[in-house]
Design a protein around this motif. Structure first.
Motif, PDB file in Angstrom:
ATOM      1  N   GLY A  87      12.472  -9.781 -56.713  1.00  0.00           N
ATOM      2  CA  GLY A  87      13.732  -9.860 -55.981  1.00  0.00           C
ATOM      3  C   GLY A  87      14.254  -8.495 -55.588  1.00  0.00           C
ATOM      4  O   GLY A  87      14.678  -8.284 -54.448  1.00  0.00           O
ATOM      5  N   ARG A  88      14.218  -7.534 -56.512  1.00  0.00           N
ATOM      6  CA  ARG A  88      14.706  -6.198 -56.179  1.00  0.00           C
ATOM      7  C   ARG A  88      13.789  -5.521 -55.164  1.00  0.00           C
ATOM      8  O   ARG A  88      14.254  -4.734 -54.332  1.00  0.00           O
ATOM      9  CB  ARG A  88      14.808  -5.336 -57.438  1.00  0.00           C
ATOM     10  CG  ARG A  88      15.312  -3.941 -57.113  1.00  0.00           C
ATOM     11  CD  ARG A  88      15.847  -3.169 -58.273  1.00  0.00           C
ATOM     12  NE  ARG A  88      16.564  -1.995 -57.775  1.00  0.00           N
ATOM     13  CZ  ARG A  88      17.211  -1.134 -58.543  1.00  0.00           C
ATOM     14  NH1 ARG A  88      17.255  -1.304 -59.846  1.00  0.00           N
ATOM     15  NH2 ARG A  88      17.834  -0.104 -58.005  1.00  0.00           N
ATOM     16  N   TYR A  89      12.514  -5.830 -55.199  1.00  0.00           N
ATOM     17  CA  TYR A  89      11.589  -5.228 -54.232  1.00  0.00           C
ATOM     18  C   TYR A  89      11.917  -5.664 -52.813  1.00  0.00           C
ATOM     19  O   TYR A  89      11.846  -4.873 -51.873  1.00  0.00           O
ATOM     20  CB  TYR A  89      10.146  -5.612 -54.583  1.00  0.00           C
ATOM     21  CG  TYR A  89       9.114  -4.923 -53.726  1.00  0.00           C
ATOM     22  CD1 TYR A  89       8.763  -3.595 -53.958  1.00  0.00           C
ATOM     23  CD2 TYR A  89       8.493  -5.596 -52.682  1.00  0.00           C
ATOM     24  CE1 TYR A  89       7.823  -2.959 -53.175  1.00  0.00           C
ATOM     25  CE2 TYR A  89       7.547  -4.973 -51.892  1.00  0.00           C
ATOM     26  CZ  TYR A  89       7.208  -3.651 -52.141  1.00  0.00           C
ATOM     27  OH  TYR A  89       6.284  -3.020 -51.348  1.00  0.00           O
ATOM     28  N   GLU A  90      12.299  -6.931 -52.645  1.00  0.00           N
ATOM     29  CA  GLU A  90      12.575  -7.454 -51.311  1.00  0.00           C
ATOM     30  C   GLU A  90      14.035  -7.335 -50.913  1.00  0.00           C
ATOM     31  O   GLU A  90      14.348  -7.252 -49.724  1.00  0.00           O
ATOM     32  CB  GLU A  90      12.150  -8.930 -51.227  1.00  0.00           C
ATOM     33  CG  GLU A  90      10.645  -9.119 -51.307  1.00  0.00           C
ATOM     34  CD  GLU A  90      10.229 -10.554 -51.058  1.00  0.00           C
ATOM     35  OE1 GLU A  90       9.133 -10.760 -50.510  1.00  0.00           O
ATOM     36  OE2 GLU A  90      11.006 -11.477 -51.415  1.00  0.00           O
ATOM     37  N   LYS A  91      14.945  -7.323 -51.898  1.00  0.00           N
ATOM     38  CA  LYS A  91      16.370  -7.299 -51.562  1.00  0.00           C
ATOM     39  C   LYS A  91      17.081  -6.193 -52.336  1.00  0.00           C
ATOM     40  O   LYS A  91      16.776  -5.030 -52.173  1.00  0.00           O
ATOM     41  CB  LYS A  91      16.993  -8.671 -51.804  1.00  0.00           C
ATOM     42  CG  LYS A  91      16.464  -9.746 -50.841  1.00  0.00           C
ATOM     43  CD  LYS A  91      17.239 -11.051 -50.972  1.00  0.00           C
ATOM     44  CE  LYS A  91      16.752 -12.071 -49.950  1.00  0.00           C
ATOM     45  NZ  LYS A  91      17.507 -13.336 -50.036  1.00  0.00           N
ATOM     46  N   CYS A  92      18.046  -6.553 -53.196  1.00  0.00           N
ATOM     47  CA  CYS A  92      18.827  -5.537 -53.891  1.00  0.00           C
ATOM     48  C   CYS A  92      18.927  -5.879 -55.375  1.00  0.00           C
ATOM     49  O   CYS A  92      18.748  -7.029 -55.784  1.00  0.00           O
ATOM     50  CB  CYS A  92      20.217  -5.408 -53.299  1.00  0.00           C
ATOM     51  SG  CYS A  92      21.208  -6.913 -53.431  1.00  0.00           S
ATOM     52  N   ALA A  93      19.244  -4.862 -56.166  1.00  0.00           N
ATOM     53  CA  ALA A  93      19.271  -5.024 -57.622  1.00  0.00           C
ATOM     54  C   ALA A  93      20.368  -5.983 -58.077  1.00  0.00           C
ATOM     55  O   ALA A  93      20.155  -6.808 -58.968  1.00  0.00           O
ATOM     56  CB  ALA A  93      19.453  -3.666 -58.290  1.00  0.00           C
ATOM     57  N   SER A  94      21.561  -5.877 -57.465  1.00  0.00           N
ATOM     58  CA  SER A  94      22.703  -6.650 -57.952  1.00  0.00           C
ATOM     59  C   SER A  94      22.472  -8.154 -57.857  1.00  0.00           C
ATOM     60  O   SER A  94      22.961  -8.917 -58.689  1.00  0.00           O
ATOM     61  CB  SER A  94      23.965  -6.263 -57.168  1.00  0.00           C
ATOM     62  OG  SER A  94      23.778  -6.466 -55.773  1.00  0.00           O
ATOM     63  N   GLY A  95      21.710  -8.594 -56.873  1.00  0.00           N
ATOM     64  CA  GLY A  95      21.468 -10.017 -56.693  1.00  0.00           C
ATOM     65  C   GLY A  95      20.576 -10.627 -57.757  1.00  0.00           C
ATOM     66  O   GLY A  95      20.513 -11.855 -57.890  1.00  0.00           O
ATOM     67  N   PHE A  96      19.882  -9.786 -58.510  1.00  0.00           N
ATOM     68  CA  PHE A  96      18.920 -10.294 -59.488  1.00  0.00           C
ATOM     69  C   PHE A  96      19.175  -9.721 -60.883  1.00  0.00           C
ATOM     70  O   PHE A  96      18.317  -9.806 -61.753  1.00  0.00           O
ATOM     71  CB  PHE A  96      17.495  -9.965 -59.032  1.00  0.00           C
ATOM     72  CG  PHE A  96      17.148 -10.584 -57.712  1.00  0.00           C
ATOM     73  CD1 PHE A  96      16.596 -11.857 -57.640  1.00  0.00           C
ATOM     74  CD2 PHE A  96      17.421  -9.919 -56.525  1.00  0.00           C
ATOM     75  CE1 PHE A  96      16.305 -12.436 -56.421  1.00  0.00           C
ATOM     76  CE2 PHE A  96      17.130 -10.493 -55.301  1.00  0.00           C
ATOM     77  CZ  PHE A  96      16.580 -11.765 -55.246  1.00  0.00           C
ATOM     78  N   TYR A  97      20.372  -9.169 -61.068  1.00  0.00           N
ATOM     79  CA  TYR A  97      20.672  -8.535 -62.353  1.00  0.00           C
ATOM     80  C   TYR A  97      20.676  -9.541 -63.495  1.00  0.00           C
ATOM     81  O   TYR A  97      20.222  -9.248 -64.610  1.00  0.00           O
ATOM     82  CB  TYR A  97      22.018  -7.818 -62.297  1.00  0.00           C
ATOM     83  CG  TYR A  97      22.330  -7.043 -63.559  1.00  0.00           C
ATOM     84  CD1 TYR A  97      21.606  -5.900 -63.893  1.00  0.00           C
ATOM     85  CD2 TYR A  97      23.338  -7.467 -64.420  1.00  0.00           C
ATOM     86  CE1 TYR A  97      21.875  -5.201 -65.054  1.00  0.00           C
ATOM     87  CE2 TYR A  97      23.613  -6.776 -65.599  1.00  0.00           C
ATOM     88  CZ  TYR A  97      22.885  -5.646 -65.898  1.00  0.00           C
ATOM     89  OH  TYR A  97      23.148  -4.959 -67.053  1.00  0.00           O
ATOM     90  N   SER A  98      21.146 -10.748 -63.242  1.00  0.00           N
ATOM     91  CA  SER A  98      21.172 -11.762 -64.302  1.00  0.00           C
ATOM     92  C   SER A  98      19.758 -12.125 -64.741  1.00  0.00           C
ATOM     93  O   SER A  98      19.513 -12.372 -65.934  1.00  0.00           O
ATOM     94  CB  SER A  98      21.920 -13.015 -63.842  1.00  0.00           C
ATOM     95  OG  SER A  98      21.277 -13.606 -62.732  1.00  0.00           O
ATOM     96  N   GLU A  99      18.822 -12.147 -63.801  1.00  0.00           N
ATOM     97  CA  GLU A  99      17.430 -12.413 -64.157  1.00  0.00           C
ATOM     98  C   GLU A  99      16.843 -11.265 -64.962  1.00  0.00           C
ATOM     99  O   GLU A  99      16.052 -11.476 -65.894  1.00  0.00           O
ATOM    100  CB  GLU A  99      16.596 -12.668 -62.899  1.00  0.00           C
ATOM    101  CG  GLU A  99      16.903 -13.977 -62.201  1.00  0.00           C
ATOM    102  CD  GLU A  99      15.922 -14.285 -61.093  1.00  0.00           C
ATOM    103  OE1 GLU A  99      14.704 -14.260 -61.357  1.00  0.00           O
ATOM    104  OE2 GLU A  99      16.364 -14.536 -59.955  1.00  0.00           O
ATOM    105  N   TYR A 100      17.230 -10.041 -64.598  1.00  0.00           N
ATOM    106  CA  TYR A 100      16.800  -8.878 -65.375  1.00  0.00           C
ATOM    107  C   TYR A 100      17.305  -8.978 -66.809  1.00  0.00           C
ATOM    108  O   TYR A 100      16.558  -8.752 -67.769  1.00  0.00           O
ATOM    109  CB  TYR A 100      17.302  -7.593 -64.731  1.00  0.00           C
ATOM    110  CG  TYR A 100      17.303  -6.408 -65.674  1.00  0.00           C
ATOM    111  CD1 TYR A 100      16.119  -5.753 -65.985  1.00  0.00           C
ATOM    112  CD2 TYR A 100      18.485  -5.982 -66.279  1.00  0.00           C
ATOM    113  CE1 TYR A 100      16.108  -4.683 -66.868  1.00  0.00           C
ATOM    114  CE2 TYR A 100      18.483  -4.916 -67.166  1.00  0.00           C
ATOM    115  CZ  TYR A 100      17.292  -4.269 -67.452  1.00  0.00           C
ATOM    116  OH  TYR A 100      17.286  -3.221 -68.343  1.00  0.00           O
TER     117      TYR A 100
END
Length: 320
Positions: A171-184
């Motif tokens: 997700g971070r590779y294609e978009k941005c970190a904040s959108g996938f922080y919960s998955e992280y």
């Protein structure tokens, strides 16, 4: 029978892992557990300035824990001489321990030293010293750790499987970190309870495809820029070493400075926030609050470092 034909999966990457001769495991926490099991360690001396997952792991497996303080140079204040079945766990904070310092600590603690090189991936292990590394702190992989030790477990280990834990990386590779922080966070939290396993095939494959020379050079170049611009305001004396984890900026009002950076899209974590709840640990709490791990890794260039320094100067806490 091996399946033949059909659709393609992830390609096997050419190249060699940086620590191909070390034991590949699924997490740094479990690398420590591996040492304790292999060497029958029943008591560990741990620093207060450390994530609680380590002491929790020890208690879970019946390993006695005794804590020690560190000094202003982040070195252990511990006079104990460990015996058989005991070891001193020393964190190489921000890669500040060179090989000579590790050798002196090994002598001080009767050869019963374990070094946590989570912050020093590119620092080779000292011969005869149990040393562990974390891959997730340096590279975009869902799991991974390496362990240097002269004692191996007899029983075979299952391999970690991570195909369902790649969302934050992709997700971070294609978009941005904040959108996938919960998955992280979800992936990070699962290692708190993950059993001891070998490193996953996916992480091992990714780690065979990295340009380690380029990664180390970029980290070092960015670090040198930050050091040149920020050392005069840094309350912590910094040192130059290859491929650093981050630039550790020790300043006053670290919480406010961190918040200002986060508001402007520069994400600065609080390493080991559990330390803030400890009693009778004023130095460790000060470090946890006010040492800002400024990113200088291979994703960024000097233009990014300039943005960070200008934001720091805007806070008024850090002087140009």
């Amino acid at each position: 029978m091996k399946e033949i034909g059909g659709y393609f999966g992830l390609e096997e990457l050419s190249g060699t892992e940086y620590y191909a001769d070390l034991i590949p495991l699924n997490s740094g926490r479990n690398a420590l557990l591996y040492i304790c099991l292999a060497k029958n360690i029943r008591k560990l001396y741990l620093p207060y300035f450390l994530c609680s997952c380590i002491s929790d792991m020890c208690r879970e497996h019946g390993i006695e824990v005794s804590f020690y303080h560190i000094n202003e140079q982040l070195m252990p204040l511990l006079e104990a001489k460990p015996h058989d079945g005991q070891a001193v766990y020393v964190v190489n904070y921000y890669g500040r321990l060179d090989c000579g310092a590790v050798e002196r600590l090994q002598d001080r603690y009767n050869g019963r030293l374990i070094v946590d090189n989570t912050h020093a991936f590119f620092q080779a292990p000292v011969s005869g010293v149990d040393t562990l590394y974390s891959c997730r702190k340096f590279f975009g992989v869902p799991d991974g750790a390496y362990l240097a030790t002269d004692k191996k477990l007899v029983q075979p280990l299952a391999r970690e499987e991570v195909r369902e834990n790649m969302g934050h990386i992709l997700g971070r590779y294609e978009k941005c970190a904040s959108g996938f922080y919960s998955e992280y966070q979800k992936n990070d939290d699962r290692f708190y309870y993950a059993p001891l396993k070998r490193m996953s095939k996916i992480s091992s494959n990714i780690l065979r495809g990295l340009n380690y020379e380029m990664i180390s050079e970029k980290r070092t170049k960015n670090y040198c820029w930050l050091r040149q611009k920020l050392d005069t305001s840094n309350l912590l004396e910094t040192e130059l070493h290859a491929g650093p984890f981050c630039y550790p900026l020790f300043c006053k009002n670290g919480i406010q400075v961190r918040q200002y950076l986060i508001q402007h899209g520069v994400y600065i974590p609080t390493l080991w926030p559990n330390v803030l709840q400890l009693e009778n640990c004023p130095l460790e709490k000060n470090f946890a609050k006010n040492i800002l791990p400024i990113p200088c890794d291979q994703r960024y260039n000097l233009a990014d470092m300039k943005i960070i320094t200008e934001l720091l100067w805007q806070t008024g806490v850090i002087q140009p």
